[in-house]
Scaffold this active site. Structure first.
Site, mmCIF file in Angstrom:
data_model
loop_
_atom_site.group_PDB
_atom_site.id
_atom_site.type_symbol
_atom_site.label_atom_id
_atom_site.label_comp_id
_atom_site.label_asym_id
_atom_site.label_seq_id
_atom_site.Cartn_x
_atom_site.Cartn_y
_atom_site.Cartn_z
ATOM 1 N N GLN A 1 2.911 9.968 1.473
ATOM 2 C CA GLN A 1 4.203 9.285 1.512
ATOM 3 C C GLN A 1 5.081 9.627 0.310
ATOM 4 O OE1 GLN A 1 2.280 5.235 2.270
ATOM 5 N NE2 GLN A 1 4.221 5.048 3.383
ATOM 6 N N CYS B 1 5.806 -0.178 7.406
ATOM 7 C CA CYS B 1 5.457 1.013 6.623
ATOM 8 C C CYS B 1 6.668 1.439 5.806
ATOM 9 C CB CYS B 1 5.050 2.132 7.590
ATOM 10 S SG CYS B 1 4.574 3.649 6.751
ATOM 11 N N LEU B 2 6.452 1.745 4.535
ATOM 12 C CA LEU B 2 7.578 2.157 3.683
ATOM 13 C C LEU B 2 8.228 3.441 4.201
ATOM 14 C CD1 LEU B 2 6.245 1.455 0.061
ATOM 15 C CD2 LEU B 2 7.841 0.074 1.411
ATOM 16 N N HIS C 1 -4.578 1.165 7.391
ATOM 17 C CA HIS C 1 -3.232 1.740 7.547
ATOM 18 C C HIS C 1 -3.051 2.921 6.575
ATOM 19 C CE1 HIS C 1 1.325 1.225 7.967
ATOM 20 N NE2 HIS C 1 1.206 2.016 6.908
ATOM 21 N N GLU C 2 -3.445 2.717 5.322
ATOM 22 C CA GLU C 2 -3.303 3.787 4.321
ATOM 23 C C GLU C 2 -4.260 4.940 4.616
ATOM 24 O OE1 GLU C 2 -0.727 3.566 2.618
ATOM 25 O OE2 GLU C 2 -0.422 1.456 3.018
ATOM 26 N N GLY D 1 0.841 -1.183 0.000
ATOM 27 C CA GLY D 1 0.000 0.000 0.000
ATOM 28 C C GLY D 1 0.879 1.237 0.000
ATOM 29 N N HIS E 1 -2.776 7.208 6.952
ATOM 30 C CA HIS E 1 -1.791 8.112 6.338
ATOM 31 C C HIS E 1 -2.428 9.393 5.822
ATOM 32 C CE1 HIS E 1 2.122 6.247 6.329
ATOM 33 N NE2 HIS E 1 1.676 5.103 5.842
#
Ligand code: ZN
Length: 177
Positions: free
Chosen positions: A50, A98-99, A140-141, A45, A144
């Site tokens: 991000q 998480c990236l 999660h996204e 994702g 963000h």
């Protein structure tokens, strides 16, 4: 085109994403680039903040690990101006990464079933139910685009354990930016 990632400590990750008003060529290009960046970085994702775009938009592609030998490949999905319409009372507690917070994995309690309303790339509104890890990834996204990170949802003990590593990430990537 690969996009530059924002890492923990960057203020863009704490800003609420603006609603997307119209599906323009710019938005289509952004989504294509986000999907490419997500796959290249081995993510499941990626949310617009991000990649330094403060917009209410994210993409996902969540494989289903049925068992050790069977993986059903994920479906690429685009969520624009999403709203979570309902959450199951039943939750589970699984690890997430998480990236934007490289190499840290922590336990987050989340509902196992959600219903989401969002706009797709054709500008159509859809409503769909998601379960299990895909629901988790979407939540999660969705965090963000509301300026929230999974580390905000760890229990205080785990969060404490994370602190030195978080400081390291902040230092490492802010000196590069
Ligand atoms: Zn993330």
């Amino acid at each position: 085109m690969l996009l530059k990632l924002a890492y923990y400590g960057n203020p863009v990750l704490r800003k609420k994403g603006e609603p997307v008003k119209e599906i323009t060529d710019e938005i289509r290009k952004l989504v294509a680039d986000m999907l490419e960046t997500m796959h290249t970085e081995d993510g499941i994702g990626l949310a617009a903040p991000q990649v330094f775009k403060s917009l209410a938009l994210f993409v996902t592609c969540v494989p289903n690990y049925v068992d050790e030998k069977t993986v059903i490949p994920g479906v690429e999905r685009v969520f624009i101006n999403p709203k979570i319409l309902s959450y199951s009372d039943v939750t589970d507690n699984l690890t997430e990464g998480c990236l934007s917070i490289p190499k840290l994995y922590g336990h987050v309690i989340r509902p196992i079933k959600i219903v989401v309303e969002a706009m797709d790339l054709d500008g159509k509104i859809f409503t769909q139910e998601f379960v299990n890890y895909e629901a988790r990834c979407i939540l999660h996204e969705n965090d963000h685009i509301n300026g929230k990170l999974f580390i905000d949802r760890l229990d205080s003990e785990e969060r404490q354990l994370f602190e030195p590593k978080l400081r390291e990430i902040k230092k490492k990537y802010s000196s590069k930016a």
